[in-house]
Design a protein around this motif. Structure first.
Motif, PDB file in Angstrom:
ATOM      1  N   THR A   1      -5.411   3.469  -0.371  1.00  0.00           N
ATOM      2  CA  THR A   1      -4.534   2.373  -0.817  1.00  0.00           C
ATOM      3  C   THR A   1      -4.523   1.217   0.180  1.00  0.00           C
ATOM      4  OG1 THR A   1      -2.597   3.426   0.172  1.00  0.00           O
ATOM      5  CG2 THR A   1      -3.021   3.892  -2.142  1.00  0.00           C
TER       6      THR A   1
ATOM      7  N   ALA B   1       0.877  -1.180   0.000  1.00  0.00           N
ATOM      8  CA  ALA B   1       0.000   0.000   0.000  1.00  0.00           C
ATOM      9  C   ALA B   1       0.912   1.227   0.000  1.00  0.00           C
ATOM     10  CB  ALA B   1      -0.899  -0.011   1.234  1.00  0.00           C
TER      11      ALA B   1
ATOM     12  N   ALA C   1      -5.929   3.801  -6.232  1.00  0.00           N
ATOM     13  CA  ALA C   1      -7.073   3.797  -5.317  1.00  0.00           C
ATOM     14  C   ALA C   1      -7.012   5.042  -4.455  1.00  0.00           C
ATOM     15  CB  ALA C   1      -7.033   2.548  -4.434  1.00  0.00           C
TER      16      ALA C   1
ATOM     17  N   VAL D   1      -0.264  -0.947  -4.855  1.00  0.00           N
ATOM     18  CA  VAL D   1      -1.422  -0.058  -4.946  1.00  0.00           C
ATOM     19  C   VAL D   1      -0.931   1.361  -4.665  1.00  0.00           C
ATOM     20  CG1 VAL D   1      -3.742   0.441  -4.112  1.00  0.00           C
ATOM     21  CG2 VAL D   1      -2.875  -1.923  -4.030  1.00  0.00           C
TER      22      VAL D   1
ATOM     23  N   LYS E   1      -7.687  -0.894  -0.251  1.00  0.00           N
ATOM     24  CA  LYS E   1      -7.573  -1.684  -1.483  1.00  0.00           C
ATOM     25  C   LYS E   1      -6.571  -2.824  -1.295  1.00  0.00           C
ATOM     26  CE  LYS E   1      -8.597  -2.553  -5.744  1.00  0.00           C
ATOM     27  NZ  LYS E   1      -9.959  -2.995  -6.085  1.00  0.00           N
ATOM     28  N   ALA E   2      -5.465  -2.540  -0.594  1.00  0.00           N
ATOM     29  CA  ALA E   2      -4.454  -3.588  -0.381  1.00  0.00           C
ATOM     30  C   ALA E   2      -5.028  -4.736   0.448  1.00  0.00           C
ATOM     31  CB  ALA E   2      -3.222  -2.990   0.303  1.00  0.00           C
TER      32      ALA E   2
ATOM     33  N   ASP F   1      -1.846   5.789  -4.839  1.00  0.00           N
ATOM     34  CA  ASP F   1      -2.917   6.781  -4.936  1.00  0.00           C
ATOM     35  C   ASP F   1      -2.433   7.931  -5.819  1.00  0.00           C
ATOM     36  OD1 ASP F   1      -1.336   8.416  -3.329  1.00  0.00           O
ATOM     37  OD2 ASP F   1      -2.528   8.095  -1.523  1.00  0.00           O
TER      38      ASP F   1
ATOM     39  N   TYR G   1      -2.633  -0.881  -9.311  1.00  0.00           N
ATOM     40  CA  TYR G   1      -3.927  -0.299  -8.944  1.00  0.00           C
ATOM     41  C   TYR G   1      -3.730   1.152  -8.536  1.00  0.00           C
ATOM     42  CZ  TYR G   1      -5.726  -5.091  -8.516  1.00  0.00           C
ATOM     43  OH  TYR G   1      -6.114  -6.379  -8.762  1.00  0.00           O
TER      44      TYR G   1
END
Ligand code: 1HE
Length: 267
Positions: free
Chosen positions: A193, A110, A190, A130, A196-197, A132, A188
């Motif tokens: 993060t 993340a 997001a 992931v 999402k992770a 941002d 990704y």
């Protein structure tokens, strides 16, 4: 040493939840999570143990606004190392990141803020990244009069290609957010993060551990082999994974039509 709670750590913490998802936290925010020698030893201890501690997936996160500022430049300056000293430092970095990449436990990073130099080397040893919109990636080694020593020549070149990596190192070029995802620095984008992770970690953890072990070690190993050897190794791994008892129920569910089908993401 076989219990996570017995680990003696300096700058990184690790916890495991009831679903066997580990959270590994870079905990040196006052130094932007720069990796000194002690932090690298923490990573080696943690990622050597996680695969043997029943952990099904790990989220790698950081305290503070930045993921990781790379090599501890202040320690490096103070130590005034000889070439052979730093070569051995690099070998410890490789040990840590190889434990992550080849350990067989899915590691989801993340990311946020700066993911630079050795911080990008660390992130690139995770299996999924992931980012941002504010996450930025750079290799400032050239400007610092340094060179990558934690595997970037392999892993970052693999993610973005040789020419782009050389440009990043020569010019200090920064890639951020969606552009970084488009280039392959993260998979990704997001807003949150970490959420999402964990979502990715939980999805991965629902696979049989033997399948995840193969996915998170065999693919990396096979990339180091000739095509002929890789094909052979693939057949051996598939022979073991694809006949495991854990997959029988899943195959039965597909055969009796009770298992979910693969569908397109929209429509
Ligand atoms: C550090 C480090 C560090 C921060 N080593 N102490 N990496 C770099 O070239 C990146 C260097 N760092 C930065 O560019 C910036 O610090 C950041 C963009 C990451 C963050 O900026 P900022 O304004 O939030 O923080 P800061 O004021 O620069 O730093 C805050 C503190 O963190 C400060 O310590 P303090 O005791 O004075 O408060 C900094 O010294 C400390 N700090 N980054 C040591 N990297 C195996 S070879 C790998 C080769 C490389 O990784 S080269 C790339 C190194």
């Amino acid at each position: 040493m076989s219990r996570i709670e017995d680990l003696s750590l300096n700058h990184i913490t690790v916890t495991v939840d009831e679903d066997a998802i580990a959270t590994v936290t870079l905990d040196r925010a006052d130094k932007r999570n720069a990796l000194n020698a002690a932090s690298v030893e923490d990573l080696i201890a943690i990622f050597s143990l996680l695969p043997r501690a029943g952990v099904r997936a790990a989220v790698l996160r950081a305290e503070g606004p930045h993921f990781c500022a790379g090599l501890d430049l202040v320690e490096h300056h103070a130590e005034d190392r000889r070439p052979e000293d730093f070569m051995h430092i690099c070998l410890r970095w490789h040990e840590a990141f190889n434990k992550m990449e080849y350990g067989g436990v899915p590691v989801i990073a993340a990311l946020k803020g700066a993911v630079v130099g050795g911080g990008l080397e660390l992130a690139s040893a995770a299996h999924v990244r992931v980012a941002d919109a504010g996450t930025y990636f750079a290799l400032p080694e050239g400007q610092r009069g340094l060179f990558t020593g934690g595997g970037a020549t392999i892993r970052v070149a693999d993610l973005v290609g040789k020419a782009r990596m050389i440009d990043m190192m020569l010019t200090g070029r920064v890639y951020q957010g969606q552009e970084a995802v488009d280039l392959g620095l993260a998979q990704y984008l997001a807003d949150d993060t970490e959420a999402k992770a964990y979502e990715i970690a939980r999805a991965a953890a629902s696979n049989p551990p033997l399948s995840n072990f193969a996915i998170c070690s065999a693919i990396s190993h096979m990339q180091n082999m000739s095509a002929l050897d890789a094909a052979y190794a693939e057949s051996v791994v598939a022979g073991i994974v694809n006949t495991q008892p854990d997959s029988r129920g899943r195959l039965a569910a597909f055969a009796d039509k009770s298992a979910a089908r693969v569908r397109p993401t929209s429509g």
